[in-house]
Write an enzyme that holds these catalytic residues in place. Structure first.
Site, short mmCIF file in Angstrom:
data_model
loop_
_atom_site.label_atom_id
_atom_site.label_comp_id
_atom_site.label_asym_id
_atom_site.label_seq_id
_atom_site.Cartn_x
_atom_site.Cartn_y
_atom_site.Cartn_z
N LYS A 202 4.25 -4.92 6.00
CA LYS A 202 3.42 -5.09 4.81
C LYS A 202 2.00 -4.67 5.16
O LYS A 202 1.36 -5.26 6.03
CB LYS A 202 3.44 -6.54 4.34
N LYS A 257 6.33 -2.54 2.40
CA LYS A 257 5.47 -2.72 1.23
C LYS A 257 4.08 -2.21 1.54
O LYS A 257 3.53 -2.58 2.59
CB LYS A 257 5.43 -4.21 0.85
#
Length: 333
Positions: A202, A257
Site C-alpha cells: 500500500k 493499492k
C-alpha cells in the site's frame, strides 16, 4: 522469445478478423467473480449521503445497504468490502471505538450475514476512521505513529470483527508485524476460518483523496501525511519484501493499492509468489474516469471495462472497485 512467421506468411490480423475468432484467442477475461464492491456505511436509518468527489457513490445506513447487498447476490458479486463513516463524537486519539463489539462495523456485519449468508463480507482493519487525528495508528508525544502498540489494537479490532462473523479481515494500516499478530489472535480465539487479505503493498499515494472525504478522515488528517508507514511510490523491490513478510506471517491473500498506476507491482507480485493477488481501483482512479465520462471526454462504460480488464491482464485475481455493480450488470447483459 518464440519466433513467428514473418509477413506475408504471418498475418496477425487474421486472428482479429471477426468476433468469434477474437473470442477464441482472447488471453484474459473479466468475470463477475473477479469483483469486490467497496461500500461506505453510516449510522442510523434511511440515511443516504452522496459522496461529492465520487459521482455515483453514496454513504448508506444498513437498511439501505441491504438492497445493495441483495443486488450483489443476484449479480454474482462475491463480496462487499465495508468502510465505516464514524460519528465524530466517537473518534479519539486511541481509536478505541474500533474495538467496540457493538460498534457500527460489527452490527453491519451481523446484519449482512443474517440476511445474506452466502455473500462474502470483508472488513477494513485500521484505525484511521476512528482516530481524531486521522492516522492509522497510535501516536507518540512527537506525533510519530507507534508500531507495536498499534498492532496490539489492530489484533483486538480484528477479533471483534471475526466475532461478528466477518469472512475476510483486511489490514490496511501498513504496520510491521500486524499480519502475524492478527493471525495468532484469530487462531488463539478459534477463528481459524477467518481469512486475511493483507494490504501488503500500500503506497503513500495522492489517489486516496476522495476516499478520505467519504469516510470523514480528511479533515482529521489535515495537512499531515502517511509517508512514515505507507510505501514510497518510487519503490518496487520493497513491495516484494512486504508481500513476502505478510505471506510468511499468515496472509491468505495479498493486495496492491492503488491499482492502475501500480500494475507493474501487481505483475511482479503475481510472478514472484503465485498467491491470490488483488488490486484496489481506488477512489481517485474511479473519480477521474467518472469525471471524464461525465464531461464527454471518455466513453464511460468502455473505459470502465477496459480498466478492469487491465487488472486481470497484469495478473490480479480480483479487483476492489466502485464500478463493481455497473460492471457486473454489463457482464450479465
Amino acid at each position: 522469445m518464440v519466433l513467428h512467421a514473418s509477413y506475408p506468411q504471418g498475418r496477425p490480423r487474421r486472428l482479429r478478423r471477426d468476433e468469434f475468432t477474437r473470442n477464441l484467442v482472447r488471453e484474459n477475461a473479466l468475470t463477475v467473480h473477479d469483483l469486490i464492491y467497496p461500500v461506505f456505511v453510516l449510522e442510523g436509518q434511511k440515511r443516504r449521503e452522496p459522496v461529492a468527489s465520487m459521482p455515483g457513490v453514496e454513504r448508506l445506513s444498513l437498511d439501505l445497504l441491504l438492497p445493495v447487498a441483495e443486488e450483489c447476490v443476484k449479480l454474482g458479486i462475491p463480496a462487499l468490502a465495508l468502510f465505516p463513516v464514524i460519528d465524530p463524537s466517537l473518534k479519539a486519539p486511541d481509536g478505541r471505538e474500533a474495538c467496540n463489539p457493538e460498534g457500527l462495523v460489527p452490527r453491519v456485519v451481523r446484519g449482512l450475514k443474517e440476511r445474506f449468508p452466502t455473500l462474502g463480507v470483508m472488513t477494513d482493519v485500521a484505525l484511521d476512521p476512528y482516530t481524531s487525528h486521522g492516522q492509522d495508528g497510535l501516536l507518540d508525544p512527537t506525533g510519530y505513529i507507534l508500531n507495536d502498540e498499534t498492532v496490539e489494537v489492530l489484533a483486538r479490532q480484528a477479533l471483534v470483527q471475526a466475532g461478528a462473523g466477518v469472512d475476510i479481515v483486511a489490514p490496511s494500516d501498513m504496520m510491521d508485524g500486524r499480519i502475524g499478530a492478527i493471525r495468532k489472535a484469530l487462531e488463539s480465539s478459534g477463528a481459524i476460518h477467518t481469512r486475511i487479505m493483507a494490504y501488503s503493498a500500500k503506497y503513500a499515494s495522492a489517489f486516496y483523496g476522495p476516499f478520505r472525504d467519504a469516510v470523514g478522515s480528511a479533515a482529521n488528517l489535515g495537512k499531515s501525511d502517511k509517508k512514515v508507514y505507507q510505501m514510497d511510490p518510487a519503490n518496487s523491490d520493497e513491495a516484494l519484501r512486504e508481500v513476502a513478510m505478510d505471506i510468511a506471517e499468515g496472509a491468505d491473500m495479498v493486495m496492491v493499492k492503488p491499482g492502475m498506476p501500480y500494475l507493474d507491482i501487481v505483475r511482479r507480485v503475481k510472478d514472484e509468489f503465485r498467491v491470490p493477488t488483488f488490486a484496489y481501483q481506488v477512489s481517485g482512479e474511479y473519480a477521474m474516469l467518472q469525471a471524464a465520462a461525465q464531461n464527454g471526454w471518455l466513453a464511460g462504460e468502455a473505459v470502465m471495462m477496459e480498466s478492469l480488464l487491465a487488472f486481470k491482464r497484469a495478473g490480479a485475481d480480483g479487483v476492489l472497485t466502485y464500478f463493481a455493480l455497473e460492471a457486473a450488470r454489463r457482464l450479465r447483459a
